[in-house]
Motif scaffolding. Structure first.
Motif, short mmCIF file in Angstrom:
data_model
loop_
_atom_site.label_atom_id
_atom_site.label_comp_id
_atom_site.label_asym_id
_atom_site.label_seq_id
_atom_site.Cartn_x
_atom_site.Cartn_y
_atom_site.Cartn_z
N GLY A 92 0.80 -1.21 0.00
CA GLY A 92 0.00 0.00 0.00
C GLY A 92 0.84 1.26 0.00
N MET A 93 0.19 2.36 0.34
CA MET A 93 0.89 3.65 0.38
C MET A 93 0.31 4.50 1.49
SD MET A 93 -0.65 5.80 -2.85
CE MET A 93 -2.32 6.48 -2.78
N SER A 94 1.12 5.41 1.98
CA SER A 94 0.63 6.36 2.98
C SER A 94 -0.48 7.22 2.38
CB SER A 94 1.77 7.24 3.47
OG SER A 94 2.73 6.47 4.16
N ARG A 95 -1.34 7.70 3.23
CA ARG A 95 -2.56 8.38 2.79
C ARG A 95 -2.28 9.74 2.14
NH1 ARG A 95 -6.12 9.30 7.83
NH2 ARG A 95 -4.10 9.92 8.70
N ILE A 96 -3.19 10.12 1.27
CA ILE A 96 -3.35 11.51 0.86
C ILE A 96 -4.73 11.93 1.35
CG2 ILE A 96 -3.54 13.13 -1.05
CD1 ILE A 96 -1.72 11.32 -2.67
N ASN A 97 -4.77 12.96 2.18
CA ASN A 97 -6.04 13.49 2.68
C ASN A 97 -6.33 14.81 2.00
OD1 ASN A 97 -6.17 11.35 4.47
ND2 ASN A 97 -5.27 12.51 6.16
N VAL A 98 -7.51 14.94 1.45
CA VAL A 98 -7.92 16.17 0.78
C VAL A 98 -8.78 16.98 1.75
CG1 VAL A 98 -9.16 17.16 -1.17
CG2 VAL A 98 -7.90 15.01 -1.46
N LYS A 99 -8.37 18.22 1.97
CA LYS A 99 -9.09 19.10 2.88
C LYS A 99 -9.54 20.32 2.09
CE LYS A 99 -6.43 17.33 6.76
NZ LYS A 99 -7.50 16.50 7.32
N LEU A 100 -10.82 20.38 1.82
CA LEU A 100 -11.40 21.42 0.99
C LEU A 100 -11.94 22.54 1.88
CD1 LEU A 100 -12.54 22.52 -1.71
CD2 LEU A 100 -14.58 21.11 -1.29
N LYS A 101 -11.47 23.75 1.60
CA LYS A 101 -11.92 24.91 2.36
C LYS A 101 -12.69 25.85 1.44
CE LYS A 101 -8.28 24.81 5.85
NZ LYS A 101 -7.32 25.62 6.64
N SER A 102 -13.95 26.01 1.73
CA SER A 102 -14.78 26.92 0.96
C SER A 102 -15.81 27.53 1.92
CB SER A 102 -15.45 26.19 -0.20
OG SER A 102 -16.10 27.09 -1.07
N GLN A 103 -17.09 27.52 1.55
CA GLN A 103 -18.10 28.02 2.48
C GLN A 103 -18.08 27.20 3.76
OE1 GLN A 103 -18.52 27.05 -0.67
NE2 GLN A 103 -20.19 28.14 -1.71
N GLU A 104 -17.79 25.93 3.63
CA GLU A 104 -17.60 25.02 4.76
C GLU A 104 -16.32 24.24 4.54
OE1 GLU A 104 -22.17 23.93 6.03
OE2 GLU A 104 -21.20 22.70 4.49
N GLU A 105 -15.82 23.59 5.60
CA GLU A 105 -14.65 22.73 5.47
C GLU A 105 -15.10 21.30 5.26
OE1 GLU A 105 -11.67 23.01 8.44
OE2 GLU A 105 -11.42 25.17 8.27
N THR A 106 -14.53 20.64 4.25
CA THR A 106 -14.85 19.25 3.93
C THR A 106 -13.56 18.46 3.84
OG1 THR A 106 -16.79 19.96 2.68
CG2 THR A 106 -16.00 17.72 2.29
N GLU A 107 -13.56 17.26 4.38
CA GLU A 107 -12.36 16.42 4.34
C GLU A 107 -12.66 15.09 3.69
OE1 GLU A 107 -10.28 15.95 7.99
OE2 GLU A 107 -10.52 18.03 8.62
N LEU A 108 -11.70 14.60 2.91
CA LEU A 108 -11.76 13.26 2.35
C LEU A 108 -10.43 12.58 2.68
CD1 LEU A 108 -13.11 11.09 0.61
CD2 LEU A 108 -12.11 12.17 -1.41
N ASN A 109 -10.47 11.63 3.60
CA ASN A 109 -9.25 11.01 4.09
C ASN A 109 -9.03 9.65 3.45
OD1 ASN A 109 -8.86 13.18 5.78
ND2 ASN A 109 -9.74 12.18 7.58
N GLY A 110 -7.78 9.39 3.08
CA GLY A 110 -7.41 8.12 2.48
C GLY A 110 -7.39 6.98 3.48
N ILE A 111 -7.07 5.79 2.98
CA ILE A 111 -7.12 4.57 3.81
C ILE A 111 -5.79 4.31 4.50
CG2 ILE A 111 -7.46 2.08 3.77
CD1 ILE A 111 -9.30 2.52 1.34
N GLY A 112 -4.70 4.34 3.75
CA GLY A 112 -3.40 4.04 4.31
C GLY A 112 -2.94 2.63 3.98
#
Length: 305
Positions: free
Chosen positions: A86-106
């Protein structure tokens, strides 16, 4: 020496979109990449405050190699275990009107990898500090915190645990030196909604009855309260500022608390420096540096109970 454990470190891709629209093409107005993971955040802020630490945990793949390179640039040591699958995670953190996160598995962490971590932890000595923080990857049994604390029991190691719900409740019989729930997590542990500082103190003391030595409860805009092993209770407010970033503020508080406590053994000083560090990171785009932290330290006032 201070050691931090991050079981599932990541690269955090933080992207700003002025007006995010679901289902449409959106263009970023700003993007940054940081090393993610609660233990790494603690180590980074400790380094900013002049305290050495060694980061432990697991990395894998090309993202893991990038984490190792970036950690080397942050000013603290690491002794990560290289995982094969596998591979270490890439987490996407979206900042706009609200904060949204999409976290990888690892990556997939095997029993052999855990043994290698134990080997590193067995080298800790009396007086060392170990920070266990964050969630547990799916490939690891969720009693790993308990097993680590049982293994290190009786060695005179101060263990800090920053986790939620059952992960935190289950380690209390092993007498962690410090735990840091927020007020909402504290209520969830006892299946109640807490109203006011007196109830927060009451339920914080219940965590002490279950085994915790010191309980630090963060309360967002209402500051923080510390219940010490001697039974003293201190409250700290928050300085004025604009919150720009919610990621890493709690980890910064842990780092500041440890730096303050290790400096002179004063819990009041530790709470003040921890509160300053947490606020400084909340008011910054990333983790705060020493200048920002110390400026807020001077601005804070303490209120004893």
């Amino acid at each position: 020496m201070i050691y931090t454990v991050t079981f599932n470190p990541a690269l955090d891709y933080v992207v700003k979109v002025d007006h995010f629209t679901l289902g449409a093409v959106n263009r970023a107005s700003r993007e940054d990449i940081y090393c993610g993971g609660k233990g790494l955040n603690v180590s980074a802020v400790l380094a900013a405050l002049g305290y050495e630490s060694t980061a432990l945990g697991f990395v894998a793949g090309f993202t893991g190699r990038e984490i190792l390179q970036r950690v080397g640039e942050l000013g603290f040591r690491s002794d990560f275990i290289q995982v094969k699958k596998g591979m270490s995670r890439i987490n996407v953190k979206l900042k706009s009107q609200e904060e949204t996160e999409l976290n990888g598995i690892g990556p997939e962490i095997t029993s052999e990898d855990i043994v290698k971590l134990y080997d590193r932890l067995d080298g800790l000595k009396k007086g060392d500090v170990l920070v266990l923080s964050g969630s547990i990857p799916q490939s690891i049994n969720d009693d790993i915190y308990e097993r680590i604390m049982a293994r290190l029991g009786g060695k005179g190691i101060r263990i800090v645990v920053d986790a939620t719900k059952d992960l935190l409740i289950n380690v209390l019989p092993y007498h962690p030196f410090l735990i840091k729930p927020n007020n909402h997590e504290l209520g969830e542990m006892f299946h109640v909604t807490l109203h006011g500082i007196e109830e927060i103190i009451e339920y914080g003391k219940r965590l002490q009855e279950k085994g915790a030595e010191n309980v630090l409860v963060s309360m967002a805009g209402d500051g923080a309260v510390l219940i010490t092993e001697q039974g003293d209770v201190y409250r700290m407010g928050v300085p004025e500022g604009t919150v720009k970033n919610s990621v890493g503020a709690g980890d910064s508080m842990v780092a500041g608390f440890l730096a303050g406590y290790l400096e002179n053994g004063s819990y009041e000083h530790a709470l003040r420096l921890g509160s300053a560090a947490g606020s400084a990171s909340a008011f910054s785009e990333g983790l705060a540096g020493k200048d920002e932290i110390m400026k807020l330290y001077e601005a804070l006032s303490k209120e004893g109970f």
